[in-house]
Design an enzyme around this catalytic site. Structure first.
Site, PDB file in Angstrom:
ATOM      1  N   HIS A  72       0.832  -1.206   0.000  1.00  0.00           N
ATOM      2  CA  HIS A  72       0.000   0.000   0.000  1.00  0.00           C
ATOM      3  C   HIS A  72       0.866   1.255   0.000  1.00  0.00           C
ATOM      4  O   HIS A  72       1.752   1.414   0.837  1.00  0.00           O
ATOM      5  CB  HIS A  72      -0.937   0.010   1.215  1.00  0.00           C
ATOM      6  CG  HIS A  72      -2.167  -0.818   0.997  1.00  0.00           C
ATOM      7  ND1 HIS A  72      -3.357  -0.568   1.614  1.00  0.00           N
ATOM      8  CD2 HIS A  72      -2.374  -1.889   0.205  1.00  0.00           C
ATOM      9  CE1 HIS A  72      -4.260  -1.451   1.207  1.00  0.00           C
ATOM     10  NE2 HIS A  72      -3.678  -2.265   0.369  1.00  0.00           N
ATOM     11  N   TYR A 201      -9.281   6.102   7.000  1.00  0.00           N
ATOM     12  CA  TYR A 201      -9.451   6.516   8.402  1.00  0.00           C
ATOM     13  C   TYR A 201     -10.421   7.698   8.402  1.00  0.00           C
ATOM     14  O   TYR A 201     -10.109   8.740   7.802  1.00  0.00           O
ATOM     15  CB  TYR A 201      -8.107   6.960   8.999  1.00  0.00           C
ATOM     16  CG  TYR A 201      -7.122   5.841   9.257  1.00  0.00           C
ATOM     17  CD1 TYR A 201      -6.365   5.283   8.234  1.00  0.00           C
ATOM     18  CD2 TYR A 201      -6.928   5.343  10.545  1.00  0.00           C
ATOM     19  CE1 TYR A 201      -5.448   4.267   8.472  1.00  0.00           C
ATOM     20  CE2 TYR A 201      -6.015   4.318  10.809  1.00  0.00           C
ATOM     21  CZ  TYR A 201      -5.285   3.785   9.762  1.00  0.00           C
ATOM     22  OH  TYR A 201      -4.383   2.781  10.016  1.00  0.00           O
ATOM     23  N   PRO A 295      -4.839   0.837  18.573  1.00  0.00           N
ATOM     24  CA  PRO A 295      -4.504   0.362  17.225  1.00  0.00           C
ATOM     25  C   PRO A 295      -4.578   1.405  16.114  1.00  0.00           C
ATOM     26  O   PRO A 295      -4.202   1.115  14.979  1.00  0.00           O
ATOM     27  CB  PRO A 295      -5.536  -0.755  16.972  1.00  0.00           C
ATOM     28  CG  PRO A 295      -6.640  -0.511  17.940  1.00  0.00           C
ATOM     29  CD  PRO A 295      -6.076   0.222  19.101  1.00  0.00           C
ATOM     30  N   LYS A 299       0.698   0.324  15.034  1.00  0.00           N
ATOM     31  CA  LYS A 299       2.100   0.227  15.477  1.00  0.00           C
ATOM     32  C   LYS A 299       2.442  -0.994  16.338  1.00  0.00           C
ATOM     33  O   LYS A 299       3.623  -1.348  16.469  1.00  0.00           O
ATOM     34  CB  LYS A 299       2.471   1.482  16.292  1.00  0.00           C
ATOM     35  CG  LYS A 299       2.648   2.712  15.448  1.00  0.00           C
ATOM     36  CD  LYS A 299       3.958   2.668  14.689  1.00  0.00           C
ATOM     37  CE  LYS A 299       3.959   3.567  13.482  1.00  0.00           C
ATOM     38  NZ  LYS A 299       3.823   2.909  12.192  1.00  0.00           N
ATOM     39  N   TYR A 387       3.763   6.759  10.139  1.00  0.00           N
ATOM     40  CA  TYR A 387       2.911   5.627   9.761  1.00  0.00           C
ATOM     41  C   TYR A 387       3.728   4.521   9.102  1.00  0.00           C
ATOM     42  O   TYR A 387       3.580   3.349   9.446  1.00  0.00           O
ATOM     43  CB  TYR A 387       1.780   6.084   8.832  1.00  0.00           C
ATOM     44  CG  TYR A 387       0.678   5.055   8.701  1.00  0.00           C
ATOM     45  CD1 TYR A 387      -0.466   5.123   9.485  1.00  0.00           C
ATOM     46  CD2 TYR A 387       0.786   3.990   7.800  1.00  0.00           C
ATOM     47  CE1 TYR A 387      -1.470   4.167   9.390  1.00  0.00           C
ATOM     48  CE2 TYR A 387      -0.202   3.033   7.696  1.00  0.00           C
ATOM     49  CZ  TYR A 387      -1.336   3.125   8.490  1.00  0.00           C
ATOM     50  OH  TYR A 387      -2.318   2.176   8.388  1.00  0.00           O
TER      51      TYR A 387
HETATM   52  P1  RFL Z   1       1.019 -11.300  21.700  1.00  0.00           P
HETATM   53  O1  RFL Z   1       0.639 -11.398  20.265  1.00  0.00           O
HETATM   54  O2  RFL Z   1      -0.029 -10.907  22.667  1.00  0.00           O
HETATM   55  O3  RFL Z   1       1.631 -12.709  22.105  1.00  0.00           O
HETATM   56  C1  RFL Z   1       1.875 -13.062  23.447  1.00  0.00           C
HETATM   57  C2  RFL Z   1       1.809 -14.566  23.555  1.00  0.00           C
HETATM   58  O4  RFL Z   1       2.168 -14.966  24.866  1.00  0.00           O
HETATM   59  C3  RFL Z   1       1.301 -15.994  25.275  1.00  0.00           C
HETATM   60  N1  RFL Z   1       1.313 -16.039  26.753  1.00  0.00           N
HETATM   61  C4  RFL Z   1       1.939 -16.999  27.475  1.00  0.00           C
HETATM   62  N2  RFL Z   1       2.643 -18.074  27.109  1.00  0.00           N
HETATM   63  C5  RFL Z   1       3.142 -18.883  28.095  1.00  0.00           C
HETATM   64  N3  RFL Z   1       2.933 -18.640  29.420  1.00  0.00           N
HETATM   65  C6  RFL Z   1       2.229 -17.571  29.830  1.00  0.00           C
HETATM   66  N4  RFL Z   1       2.028 -17.339  31.131  1.00  0.00           N
HETATM   67  C7  RFL Z   1       1.703 -16.689  28.836  1.00  0.00           C
HETATM   68  N5  RFL Z   1       0.958 -15.543  28.882  1.00  0.00           N
HETATM   69  C8  RFL Z   1       0.750 -15.176  27.622  1.00  0.00           C
HETATM   70  C9  RFL Z   1      -0.034 -15.618  24.673  1.00  0.00           C
HETATM   71  O5  RFL Z   1      -0.908 -16.732  24.574  1.00  0.00           O
HETATM   72  C10 RFL Z   1       0.406 -15.087  23.313  1.00  0.00           C
HETATM   73  O6  RFL Z   1       0.429 -16.090  22.325  1.00  0.00           O
HETATM   74  O7  RFL Z   1       2.252 -10.287  21.927  1.00  0.00           O
HETATM   75  P2  RFL Z   1       3.491  -9.923  20.950  1.00  0.00           P
HETATM   76  O8  RFL Z   1       4.138 -11.149  20.405  1.00  0.00           O
HETATM   77  O9  RFL Z   1       4.284  -8.937  21.697  1.00  0.00           O
HETATM   78  O10 RFL Z   1       2.811  -9.228  19.687  1.00  0.00           O
HETATM   79  C11 RFL Z   1       2.167  -7.981  19.801  1.00  0.00           C
HETATM   80  C12 RFL Z   1       1.016  -7.880  18.786  1.00  0.00           C
HETATM   81  O11 RFL Z   1       0.201  -9.025  18.880  1.00  0.00           O
HETATM   82  C13 RFL Z   1       0.170  -6.613  19.004  1.00  0.00           C
HETATM   83  O12 RFL Z   1       0.998  -5.515  19.324  1.00  0.00           O
HETATM   84  C14 RFL Z   1      -0.641  -6.226  17.740  1.00  0.00           C
HETATM   85  O13 RFL Z   1      -1.597  -7.193  17.455  1.00  0.00           O
HETATM   86  C15 RFL Z   1      -1.304  -4.869  17.928  1.00  0.00           C
HETATM   87  N6  RFL Z   1      -2.173  -4.490  16.801  1.00  0.00           N
HETATM   88  C16 RFL Z   1      -1.664  -3.950  15.626  1.00  0.00           C
HETATM   89  N7  RFL Z   1      -0.334  -3.810  15.486  1.00  0.00           N
HETATM   90  C17 RFL Z   1       0.176  -3.346  14.317  1.00  0.00           C
HETATM   91  O14 RFL Z   1       1.394  -3.214  14.214  1.00  0.00           O
HETATM   92  N8  RFL Z   1      -0.594  -3.027  13.234  1.00  0.00           N
HETATM   93  C18 RFL Z   1      -1.946  -3.132  13.287  1.00  0.00           C
HETATM   94  O15 RFL Z   1      -2.604  -2.883  12.269  1.00  0.00           O
HETATM   95  C19 RFL Z   1      -2.530  -3.591  14.523  1.00  0.00           C
HETATM   96  N9  RFL Z   1      -3.849  -3.751  14.632  1.00  0.00           N
HETATM   97  C20 RFL Z   1      -3.547  -4.682  16.874  1.00  0.00           C
HETATM   98  C21 RFL Z   1      -4.357  -4.301  15.766  1.00  0.00           C
HETATM   99  C22 RFL Z   1      -4.126  -5.256  18.001  1.00  0.00           C
HETATM  100  C23 RFL Z   1      -5.475  -5.433  18.040  1.00  0.00           C
HETATM  101  N10 RFL Z   1      -5.990  -6.021  19.230  1.00  0.00           N
HETATM  102  C24 RFL Z   1      -6.884  -7.075  19.267  1.00  0.00           C
HETATM  103  C25 RFL Z   1      -5.384  -5.683  20.501  1.00  0.00           C
HETATM  104  C26 RFL Z   1      -5.712  -4.475  15.781  1.00  0.00           C
HETATM  105  C27 RFL Z   1      -6.273  -5.037  16.924  1.00  0.00           C
HETATM  106  C28 RFL Z   1      -7.744  -5.192  16.877  1.00  0.00           C
HETATM  107  C1  PHB Z   2      -6.233  -3.865  10.580  1.00  0.00           C
HETATM  108  O1  PHB Z   2      -6.237  -4.124   9.357  1.00  0.00           O
HETATM  109  O2  PHB Z   2      -6.618  -4.684  11.447  1.00  0.00           O
HETATM  110  C2  PHB Z   2      -5.808  -2.523  11.032  1.00  0.00           C
HETATM  111  C3  PHB Z   2      -5.258  -1.640  10.116  1.00  0.00           C
HETATM  112  C4  PHB Z   2      -4.857  -0.383  10.532  1.00  0.00           C
HETATM  113  C5  PHB Z   2      -4.994  -0.023  11.860  1.00  0.00           C
HETATM  114  C6  PHB Z   2      -5.527  -0.912  12.774  1.00  0.00           C
HETATM  115  C7  PHB Z   2      -5.931  -2.172  12.373  1.00  0.00           C
HETATM  116  O3  PHB Z   2      -4.635   1.226  12.243  1.00  0.00           O
END
Ligand code: RFL
Ligand code: PHB
Length: 396
Positions: A72, A201, A295, A299, A387
């Site tokens: 993108h 957005y 989110p 980041k 971004y």
């Molecule tokens: P995770 O992915 O939460 O993984 C942590 C893992 O640890 C496990 N765990 C354990 N394992 C063993 N023993 C224990 N006691 C444990 N406790 C926990 C868990 O089961 C899990 O598998 O953390 P990590 O690896 O640091 O990754 C971070 C990302 O997942 C997170 O920052 C992103 O998903 C945030 N996020 C976004 N980030 C972006 O860069 N771009 C995006 O577009 C974006 N969109 C989003 C998002 C997060 C969202 N939610 C649901 C919070 C959109 C959403 C909706």
């Molecule tokens: C997504 O595709 O889940 C998404 C994209 C951009 C954002 C947050 C989530 O800022």
């Protein structure tokens, strides 16, 4: 069992760290609390920065991303019933982002690790980390119903925001900075081809909305909703109608989203949080275990990846030269980048959402800021640079 680096958590940060260490000839064990299917299906991030893509490629996890990821070159901002495109390559010297879901990143990394990496144990829940401030920390975990111990030279907490590692840092050493927001996101996945080519957005009087995608067939859409919203109060038709109302612009009154079957629906709270330092003795925190962002700036996953790149380089330096300089600098190095992303995520969130307690004055300030971005290449470049992600070398 003994390993050099005991990694707690098999999300993107833990899995990528294990790959990067393995490629550098450093052994590790990954302990993941959930089962494989759960970890692979957890709906989360969608946007990867250039540096994240480069790291995944370098780790050998770039093949499917290069085939299926969508490149993108911009996003659209909608506000005041008008649209403004942010052109990333033009404003950032050629940088861009990829749409490739976190679920797919995780599937690719798990497949690689199981094929030729070190141990990756699912259903392995860590209960305690002992001796983090000694030469030989121990991880206590339960696997297949049995209590086990893993002796390590180092421990890395990649266990997300609800993990156990952050609280294993004594309260006297750790400081957490936090902010909550008075709204949440209602997110859906829909079997509908996105009719838009880039993410949209939208700031509107009715609240924020975001149109993203997972593939040319699947849309991912978000609506700002009040905290505590029950997804059951949002039947599919109500969601589609509300999305169309929030994206409406005067220049294209017939603009509508393509509708399709809604296959997932959930409400996500928004929070900013940073815990400092990201190290205690021989235990390091990485990714969501140390910091989370709302989110809106896309980041979270990218920050998690940046942390483990810095950490893997530091372990390689220690192994190759005996110097702990990079390891000692890890927390400070990462926190500089973390705070920049915290600010950007806060800025995007507070500029685009409608705070329920917002005054007319504050709303005018938001619209003025968005108008500034739409009319000043400097203001727009500031958004674009953040971004697409600052180059790793600059802040890490
Ligand atoms: P995770 O992915 O939460 O993984 C942590 C893992 O640890 C496990 N765990 C354990 N394992 C063993 N023993 C224990 N006691 C444990 N406790 C926990 C868990 O089961 C899990 O598998 O953390 P990590 O690896 O640091 O990754 C971070 C990302 O997942 C997170 O920052 C992103 O998903 C945030 N996020 C976004 N980030 C972006 O860069 N771009 C995006 O577009 C974006 N969109 C989003 C998002 C997060 C969202 N939610 C649901 C919070 C959109 C959403 C909706
Ligand atoms: C997504 O595709 O889940 C998404 C994209 C951009 C954002 C947050 C989530 O800022």
């Amino acid at each position: 069992m003994h390993t050099t680096v005991g990694i707690i958590g098999g999300g993107p940060s833990g899995l990528l760290l294990a790959r990067l260490l393995g490629n550098a000839g450093i052994d590790s064990v990954v302990l993941e609390r959930r089962d494989r299917a759960y970890v692979e299906q957890r709906q989360r991030a969608g946007i990867l920065e250039q540096a994240t893509v480069d790291a995944l490629r370098a780790a050998g996890a770039g093949a499917r991303l290069d085939r299926e990821g969508l490149v993108h070159d911009g996003i659209e901002l909608r506000f005041d019933r008008r649209a403004h495109r942010v052109d990333f390559p033009a404003l950032t010297g050629g940088r861009r982002v990829w749409v490739y879901a976190q679920t797919e990143v995780v599937k690719d990394l798990i497949a690689l690790q199981l094929a030729d990496g070190g141990p990756l144990l699912f259903d392995a829940e860590v209960r305690a980390i002992e001796g983090a401030d000694t030469e030989s920390p121990v991880i206590r975990y339960v696997h297949e119903g049995r209590e086990q111990t893993l002796n390590c030279d180092y421990v890395v907490g990649c266990d997300g925001f609800h993990g156990v590692c952050r609280s294993a840092v004594p309260a006297s050493v750790r400081r957490t900075y936090e902010r909550t927001y008075p709204y949440s996101w209602l997110g859906i996945l829909a079997e509908a081809p996105p009719g838009y080519e880039e993410l949209i957005y939208a700031h509107s009087e009715r609240g924020f909305a975001l149109a993203s995608m997972r593939s040319p067939q699947i849309s991912r859409l978000y609506l700002q909703v009040p905290n505590g919203t029950d997804p059951a109060d949002w039947p599919d038709e109500r969601i589609w109608d509300e999305l169309d109302a929030r994206f409406a612009i005067d220049a294209d009154p017939g603009w509508r989203l393509k509708r399709g079957a809604v296959t997932a629906k959930s409400v996500l709270p928004m929070r900013s949080s940073v815990t400092e330092p990201m190290r205690y003795g021989r235990m390091f925190l990485a990714g969501d275990a140390a910091h989370i962002v709302p989110p809106t700036g896309a980041k979270g996953l990218n920050l998690a990846v940046a942390d483990v790149i810095v950490l893997a380089r530091a372990f390689a330096q220690l192994r190759d030269t005996g110097s702990a300089a990079l390891l000692d600098a890890y927390s400070d190095t990462c926190l500089r980048r973390v705070w920049r992303a915290e600010h950007f995520s806060y800025f995007m969130t507070t500029t685009l959402h409608t705070d329920p307690g917002q005054t007319a004055f504050e709303r005018k300030l938001q619209l003025s800021q968005l108008d500034r971005i739409a009319t000043s290449p400097h203001a727009c470049a500031e958004l674009a640079e953040n971004y697409v992600g600052l180059p790793l070398g600059v802040t890490a």
